[in-house]
Design an enzyme around this catalytic site. Sequence first.
Site, short mmCIF file in Angstrom:
data_model
loop_
_atom_site.label_atom_id
_atom_site.label_comp_id
_atom_site.label_asym_id
_atom_site.label_seq_id
_atom_site.Cartn_x
_atom_site.Cartn_y
_atom_site.Cartn_z
N ASP A 329 0.86 -1.17 0.00
CA ASP A 329 0.00 0.00 0.00
C ASP A 329 0.91 1.23 0.00
O ASP A 329 2.10 1.13 0.28
CB ASP A 329 -0.88 -0.03 1.24
CG ASP A 329 -1.65 1.27 1.44
OD1 ASP A 329 -2.31 1.70 0.49
OD2 ASP A 329 -1.57 1.83 2.54
N ASP A 522 -6.61 -1.63 4.18
CA ASP A 522 -5.92 -2.75 3.56
C ASP A 522 -6.29 -4.09 4.18
O ASP A 522 -5.73 -5.12 3.82
CB ASP A 522 -4.41 -2.57 3.65
CG ASP A 522 -3.95 -1.28 3.01
OD1 ASP A 522 -4.37 -1.02 1.87
OD2 ASP A 522 -3.22 -0.52 3.64
#
Length: 630
Positions: A329, A522
Amino acid sequence: MATAAAWWGGKWMWHQGGMLRLRKAGSRSGLLVLLSLLALAAAFAFYLAGHDLGYRLILVGCTSLILLSLCIEIAKKLRKQEYGLDLIAAMAMGSSLWFGEYLAGAIVGLMYSGGQFLEAYAHRRADEGMSALLAQVPRTALRLARTGFEEIPIEEVAVGDVLLIRKGDVVPADGALVGEVATIDQSVLTGEPFPVRIAKGGNISSGATNEGDAIEIRVVSRAEDSTYAGIVRLVEASRRSKAKLMRLADRFSVWFLVATIAIAGVSAIMSGDMSRIVAVLVVATPCPLILAVPVALAAGTSKAAKEGVLVKGAGPLEALAQATVAVFDKTGTLTAGQPEVGVIAGPEHPDRILRLAASLDQASGHVVGRALVDEAHRRGLVLSRPSEVTETAGFGISGVVDGVRVGVGGDTYFGEAPPSGLNGSGSAMRVMVLFDGTLAGTITLEDRLRKDAVQLVTQLRASGISRVVLASGDELAIATAIARSLGLDDVAARLAPADKVAVIEKERVHGKVLMVGDGVNDAPALAAADVGIAVGVENLAAAAEAADIVLVRDDLTKIATAIGIARRSRKIALQSIYAGIGLSLLAMGFAGAGYLPPVGGALLQEAIDVAVILNALRALNGREAPAARV
């Protein structure tokens, strides 16, 4: 005072109970080792004195006692449907008594008890990496009441309570500082060696220690939802986890048992000498051998914890060792997560755009929302209380502020692109702000790359990660700029949380996938990956639920360190399996052919087992240089 049923108290009692069981196991096996050594010494003395009956009785008594203890352990395992090589040890001791090979039986007894003692010792060493964390668990809290502060069990702490944290106290739940300033030691959580100063309204994580004067905090998360609770849950999971490699070792034990019985039977039938059975069984008693696998992996987990990387157990550690693809990410992971805010005016005044957007984002935990709130405070803007708030994770947030329906998010959240002239710079994140459905302006946020990100990617390449991918919810131009600066292999942008899962699935064609994220948006990708690592000390409570591994210290390079530890531990575990079983099979061949008597075989197998266990203990020590995948 808190009772043992209290949430935190229960976790502490659970930890203490586990340690007590380890100590009992170590004490029992230690007594058996001492008994075996004393019995062998006494038997040797009787042998030298010519007292053959005393010599035999001592050896028989010692072997019988250890065999009885072993049979009790085997019965317990059989009730749990667990099968292992302990059965070979029992058969070896029983057959040695039956055929009169008393010295060989006593040596096997020493081998068995020594292996149990080494296992208990190794697990105590492995547990030390978690003990510093668990020792911090608070069980009570001082809550502000009408008549002053009252001591309550930790499970009774509720969101909104004001708690008194005295000097030296451990913070029992996540909270915001009520007073002007606090001095907090976060070393157990972050590895930062120096206390940090927290200003009024600043967040203080549970598990931290108050190093200054007494302070008050307003609780923002219940104890069981707080940062420290997430860490303790990780420790619990690490106790329960069983790696695929350990199951592989179990399968080895079944086949090894079959091979042992077959070799013993064939050698006895072909030679006509039934005592060959004793020789084969004695040399085929690698009880500590299979213990070496969990010992090596538990040692690796402990060593990772000391480096500030909490692993949920042997399974994730093995998966980390085999990973060849890393998906990252961006926001809060590779970048600082503290964007610099700028406002591009539209029809509304910049200060009004920021004030209403920041007022709404007070209800959001996303890093963008926090950035807007911090910037509004820095500019001295007075924020209002939002209402009717709805948030779509990774997209945007809507609600009512001062009678105005405000929307804050990317253009995909509103289903349209902003008018020309309101796009912002190509390298910045763009956030649209709508008032009553009309575009009021665009706020841009520039999230700078973390200083350790470049070093991390370099170390990952050196450690055997062949492919590094960026999966971001940002605009393609922003994500591409970050990927290019780090030399990444691919980039995917404008992703919703579910889209990141698709990226994980796509990357599996290149190998086992490691996902690294901040543990909030996430979470699905962290759970979907072969192994997920959550970073960001402010998000540990959420990360502990979604990820297999949590990076406690604010240092991305520890990810590469953890990979090195995992690969070294797995390599050592495999060495233990192949070397131990290979040497045992070779020795069994010699024993079955009549070249290795029972006593000599027992001594040889003792040497093999000790060597394998000591090899497994190497996972507790040593430095992890970047290494290729194993």
